[in-house]
Design a protein around this motif. Structure first.
Motif, PDB file in Angstrom:
ATOM      1  N   GLY A 218       2.108 -20.902  -5.914  1.00  6.23           N
ATOM      2  CA  GLY A 218       0.850 -20.524  -5.272  1.00  6.23           C
ATOM      3  C   GLY A 218       0.898 -19.005  -5.270  1.00  6.23           C
ATOM      4  O   GLY A 218       1.771 -18.042  -5.877  1.00  6.23           O
ATOM      5  N   PRO A 219       0.119 -18.167  -4.711  1.00  5.22           N
ATOM      6  CA  PRO A 219      -0.127 -16.928  -4.685  1.00  5.22           C
ATOM      7  C   PRO A 219       1.185 -16.188  -3.959  1.00  5.22           C
ATOM      8  O   PRO A 219       1.819 -16.768  -3.118  1.00  5.22           O
ATOM      9  CB  PRO A 219      -1.417 -16.367  -3.795  1.00  5.22           C
ATOM     10  CG  PRO A 219      -1.797 -17.492  -3.096  1.00  5.22           C
ATOM     11  CD  PRO A 219      -1.175 -18.866  -3.659  1.00  5.22           C
ATOM     12  N   MET A 220       1.619 -14.894  -4.075  1.00  5.79           N
ATOM     13  CA  MET A 220       2.628 -14.116  -3.395  1.00  5.79           C
ATOM     14  C   MET A 220       2.189 -13.982  -2.011  1.00  5.79           C
ATOM     15  O   MET A 220       0.963 -13.627  -1.933  1.00  5.79           O
ATOM     16  CB  MET A 220       2.980 -12.984  -4.068  1.00  5.79           C
ATOM     17  CG  MET A 220       3.515 -12.894  -5.268  1.00  5.79           C
ATOM     18  SD  MET A 220       5.329 -13.029  -5.519  1.00  5.79           S
ATOM     19  CE  MET A 220       5.798 -11.389  -4.714  1.00  5.79           C
ATOM     20  N   HIS A 221       2.801 -13.933  -1.051  1.00  7.02           N
ATOM     21  CA  HIS A 221       2.453 -13.826   0.503  1.00  7.02           C
ATOM     22  C   HIS A 221       2.866 -12.178   0.631  1.00  7.02           C
ATOM     23  O   HIS A 221       3.087 -11.834   1.941  1.00  7.02           O
ATOM     24  CB  HIS A 221       3.544 -14.719   1.330  1.00  7.02           C
ATOM     25  CG  HIS A 221       3.063 -16.156   1.022  1.00  7.02           C
ATOM     26  ND1 HIS A 221       1.752 -16.698   1.149  1.00  7.02           N
ATOM     27  CD2 HIS A 221       3.954 -16.979   0.582  1.00  7.02           C
ATOM     28  CE1 HIS A 221       1.935 -17.992   0.819  1.00  7.02           C
ATOM     29  NE2 HIS A 221       3.255 -18.224   0.459  1.00  7.02           N
ATOM     30  N   ILE A 222       3.059 -11.383  -0.265  1.00  5.50           N
ATOM     31  CA  ILE A 222       3.143  -9.990  -0.063  1.00  5.50           C
ATOM     32  C   ILE A 222       2.219  -9.107  -1.112  1.00  5.50           C
ATOM     33  O   ILE A 222       2.090  -9.563  -2.170  1.00  5.50           O
ATOM     34  CB  ILE A 222       4.627  -9.852  -0.193  1.00  5.50           C
ATOM     35  CG1 ILE A 222       5.339  -8.396  -0.015  1.00  5.50           C
ATOM     36  CG2 ILE A 222       5.036 -10.279  -1.386  1.00  5.50           C
ATOM     37  CD1 ILE A 222       6.667  -8.318   0.195  1.00  5.50           C
ATOM     38  N   SER A 223       1.828  -8.079  -0.586  1.00 10.34           N
ATOM     39  CA  SER A 223       1.055  -7.384  -1.337  1.00 10.34           C
ATOM     40  C   SER A 223       1.812  -6.719  -2.406  1.00 10.34           C
ATOM     41  O   SER A 223       3.017  -6.411  -2.113  1.00 10.34           O
ATOM     42  CB  SER A 223       0.353  -6.154  -0.798  1.00 10.34           C
ATOM     43  OG  SER A 223       1.047  -5.349  -0.204  1.00 10.34           O
ATOM     44  N   LYS A 224       1.439  -6.114  -3.557  1.00 11.71           N
ATOM     45  CA  LYS A 224       2.211  -5.524  -4.740  1.00 11.71           C
ATOM     46  C   LYS A 224       2.734  -4.217  -4.231  1.00 11.71           C
ATOM     47  O   LYS A 224       3.908  -3.875  -4.548  1.00 11.71           O
ATOM     48  CB  LYS A 224       1.253  -5.224  -5.992  1.00 11.71           C
ATOM     49  CG  LYS A 224       1.033  -6.358  -6.599  1.00 11.71           C
ATOM     50  CD  LYS A 224       0.381  -6.161  -8.035  1.00 11.71           C
ATOM     51  CE  LYS A 224       0.200  -7.701  -8.608  1.00 11.71           C
ATOM     52  NZ  LYS A 224      -0.520  -7.380  -9.915  1.00 11.71           N
ATOM     53  N   GLU A 225       1.923  -3.416  -3.277  1.00 20.19           N
ATOM     54  CA  GLU A 225       2.570  -2.245  -2.966  1.00 20.19           C
ATOM     55  C   GLU A 225       3.706  -2.474  -2.059  1.00 20.19           C
ATOM     56  O   GLU A 225       4.937  -1.795  -2.024  1.00 20.19           O
ATOM     57  CB  GLU A 225       1.350  -1.434  -2.271  1.00 20.19           C
ATOM     58  CG  GLU A 225       1.797  -0.300  -1.436  1.00 20.19           C
ATOM     59  CD  GLU A 225       2.395   0.728  -2.438  1.00 20.19           C
ATOM     60  OE1 GLU A 225       3.364   1.477  -1.890  1.00 20.19           O
ATOM     61  OE2 GLU A 225       2.377   0.694  -3.683  1.00 20.19           O
ATOM     62  N   GLU A 226       3.855  -3.427  -1.074  1.00 20.78           N
ATOM     63  CA  GLU A 226       4.678  -4.078  -0.148  1.00 20.78           C
ATOM     64  C   GLU A 226       5.756  -4.372  -0.844  1.00 20.78           C
ATOM     65  O   GLU A 226       7.068  -4.016  -0.453  1.00 20.78           O
ATOM     66  CB  GLU A 226       4.117  -5.029   1.039  1.00 20.78           C
ATOM     67  CG  GLU A 226       4.946  -5.231   2.082  1.00 20.78           C
ATOM     68  CD  GLU A 226       4.614  -6.397   2.996  1.00 20.78           C
ATOM     69  OE1 GLU A 226       3.534  -6.634   2.613  1.00 20.78           O
ATOM     70  OE2 GLU A 226       5.091  -6.675   3.916  1.00 20.78           O
ATOM     71  N   TYR A 227       5.577  -5.073  -1.870  1.00 25.19           N
ATOM     72  CA  TYR A 227       6.636  -5.463  -2.832  1.00 25.19           C
ATOM     73  C   TYR A 227       7.523  -4.316  -3.229  1.00 25.19           C
ATOM     74  O   TYR A 227       8.564  -4.256  -3.153  1.00 25.19           O
ATOM     75  CB  TYR A 227       6.196  -6.806  -4.043  1.00 25.19           C
ATOM     76  CG  TYR A 227       7.511  -7.086  -4.587  1.00 25.19           C
ATOM     77  CD1 TYR A 227       8.151  -8.186  -4.267  1.00 25.19           C
ATOM     78  CD2 TYR A 227       7.952  -6.362  -5.750  1.00 25.19           C
ATOM     79  CE1 TYR A 227       9.234  -8.881  -4.982  1.00 25.19           C
ATOM     80  CE2 TYR A 227       9.141  -6.780  -6.283  1.00 25.19           C
ATOM     81  CZ  TYR A 227       9.743  -8.165  -6.012  1.00 25.19           C
ATOM     82  OH  TYR A 227      10.932  -8.659  -6.804  1.00 25.19           O
ATOM     83  N   HIS A 228       6.891  -3.406  -3.736  1.00 19.45           N
ATOM     84  CA  HIS A 228       7.470  -2.336  -4.534  1.00 19.45           C
ATOM     85  C   HIS A 228       8.367  -1.644  -3.518  1.00 19.45           C
ATOM     86  O   HIS A 228       9.438  -1.091  -3.452  1.00 19.45           O
ATOM     87  CB  HIS A 228       6.367  -1.477  -4.967  1.00 19.45           C
ATOM     88  CG  HIS A 228       6.840  -0.369  -5.866  1.00 19.45           C
ATOM     89  ND1 HIS A 228       7.748  -0.526  -6.795  1.00 19.45           N
ATOM     90  CD2 HIS A 228       6.624   1.266  -5.482  1.00 19.45           C
ATOM     91  CE1 HIS A 228       8.138   0.897  -7.338  1.00 19.45           C
ATOM     92  NE2 HIS A 228       7.640   1.765  -6.443  1.00 19.45           N
ATOM     93  N   GLN A 229       7.845  -1.531  -2.169  1.00 23.25           N
ATOM     94  CA  GLN A 229       8.408  -0.480  -1.194  1.00 23.25           C
ATOM     95  C   GLN A 229       9.654  -1.273  -0.688  1.00 23.25           C
ATOM     96  O   GLN A 229      10.684  -1.012  -0.724  1.00 23.25           O
ATOM     97  CB  GLN A 229       7.703  -0.452   0.130  1.00 23.25           C
ATOM     98  CG  GLN A 229       6.545   0.655  -0.526  1.00 23.25           C
ATOM     99  CD  GLN A 229       7.158   2.016  -0.900  1.00 23.25           C
ATOM    100  OE1 GLN A 229       8.271   2.478  -0.539  1.00 23.25           O
ATOM    101  NE2 GLN A 229       6.365   2.659  -1.759  1.00 23.25           N
ATOM    102  N   LYS A 230       9.644  -2.799  -0.404  1.00 20.03           N
ATOM    103  CA  LYS A 230      10.752  -3.608  -0.082  1.00 20.03           C
ATOM    104  C   LYS A 230      11.864  -3.926  -1.047  1.00 20.03           C
ATOM    105  O   LYS A 230      12.838  -3.771  -0.667  1.00 20.03           O
ATOM    106  CB  LYS A 230      10.197  -4.841   0.695  1.00 20.03           C
ATOM    107  CG  LYS A 230       9.312  -4.686   2.037  1.00 20.03           C
ATOM    108  CD  LYS A 230       9.250  -6.055   2.470  1.00 20.03           C
ATOM    109  CE  LYS A 230       8.925  -5.916   4.241  1.00 20.03           C
ATOM    110  NZ  LYS A 230       8.417  -7.048   4.461  1.00 20.03           N
TER     111      LYS A 230
END
Ligand code: ASP
Length: 304
Positions: A218-230
């Protein structure tokens, strides 16, 4: 199955891996122009898209003097429902001497035990990627001259990564201390996990993995920006890396997601070097498939 097939990294003995790495090294210097005494032919059967793996195998095959055929599934009888087994048996029957195969099914090669020509696995689903693993070992050795005792952090979409799986098996075999990091949802059973900042600070090798969007349910439960930061290698995390450490990534890279775009070619990055080394390693794998003995010269200063 032909004994010179290469399907998984853990089907090789430690000595066989060392021989392949040594042959790859010889191809970078003493044996640059060496080629096989046969011209094959060999066929590349890629049922999943690929740039690096496909074309570096093709480059290796051409450099070894082989005639190369690339099969495009959409123009083959696969569209009429022919099985993978019948497709491979056909290539064997019409004179091909080895096959390089990528398929989205995990361990697709288990259906191919009655194929009598060598099969080289260029990636099976989330399972194995032995040629990528060998080029990763080669790249680490080229920089550190050893693997034993190195700390390696593999970060990102571990769950879907055949690279994570194959690399973990081989790095453990050669005595590296491997840990994984990334979102909870990408954890893989039996793989040790560490907080990303801890992993980055203490590692000699920081390997980022792409999010395999094509394998997500399914879709990721996190935005691309948040993924990059985390979970990404940000510029801030780059500053935390050890002095002599390196960055690796099997690519393709989602720039700005698992790694800041400017870091892809940073001084610590070996990402494009990995691709160059991939051709050497694939030449060694094909040489073995064609039943050639390992080169007797051991001219690297690598310790195992
Ligand atoms: N190129 C690697 C593979 O085939 C990694 C990736 O696609 O993300 O598995």
């Amino acid at each position: 199955m032909h004994p010179n097939s290469l399907l998984t990294i853990d089907s090789l003995r430690r000595e066989e891996i060392i021989d392949l790495l040594n042959d790859a090294y010889c191809f970078s210097n003493l044996y640059k122009d060496w080629h096989l005494s046969t011209n094959g032919p060999i066929a590349n059967l890629f049922f999943e898209n690929s740039t690096r793996t496909h074309y570096s195998f093709a480059s290796a095959e051409l450099q070894l003097g082989l005639k190369v055929e690339d099969m495009y599934p959409e123009f083959s009888s696969l569209t009429k429902g022919e099985s993978l087994y019948d497709t491979c048996k056909t290539f064997e029957a019409i004179g091909y001497k080895a096959l390089v195969i990528r398929n989205k099914q995990d361990e697709y090669f288990k259906q191919l035990t009655n194929i009598n020509i060598p099969i080289i696995n260029a990636g099976d689903g989330c399972g194995n990627h032995p040629s990528q693993c060998l080029l990763d070992l080669y790249t680490i050795l080229e920089h550190f001259h050893r693997i034993k005792g190195l700390k390696v952090a593999i970060i990102g979409d571990i769950a879907h990564s055949r690279v994570a799986n194959s690399d973990y098996q081989a790095l453990k075999m050669f005595g590296a201390d491997v840990t994984f990091s990334g979102p909870e949802e990408f954890k893989r059973e039996g793989f040790p996990f560490t907080n990303i900042d801890e992993a980055i600070k203490s590692s000699d090798v920081v390997m980022l993995l792409r999010i395999q969007f094509e394998r997500l349910e399914g879709p990721m439960h996190i935005s691309k920006e948040e993924y990059h930061q985390k979970f990404g290698l940000t510029k801030q995390r780059y500053e935390m890396m050890k002095e002599n450490s390196i960055i690796m990534h099997p690519a393709p890279v989602n720039r700005g997601l698992e790694i800041d775009s400017d870091l892809v070619e940073a001084s610590k990055s070996k990402i494009f070097r990995q691709m160059t080394n991939g051709v050497l390693v694939r030449k060694a794998i094909i040489k073995r498939a064609f039943n050639e003995k390992p080169f007797s010269e051991k001219n690297s200063d690598w310790s195992f």
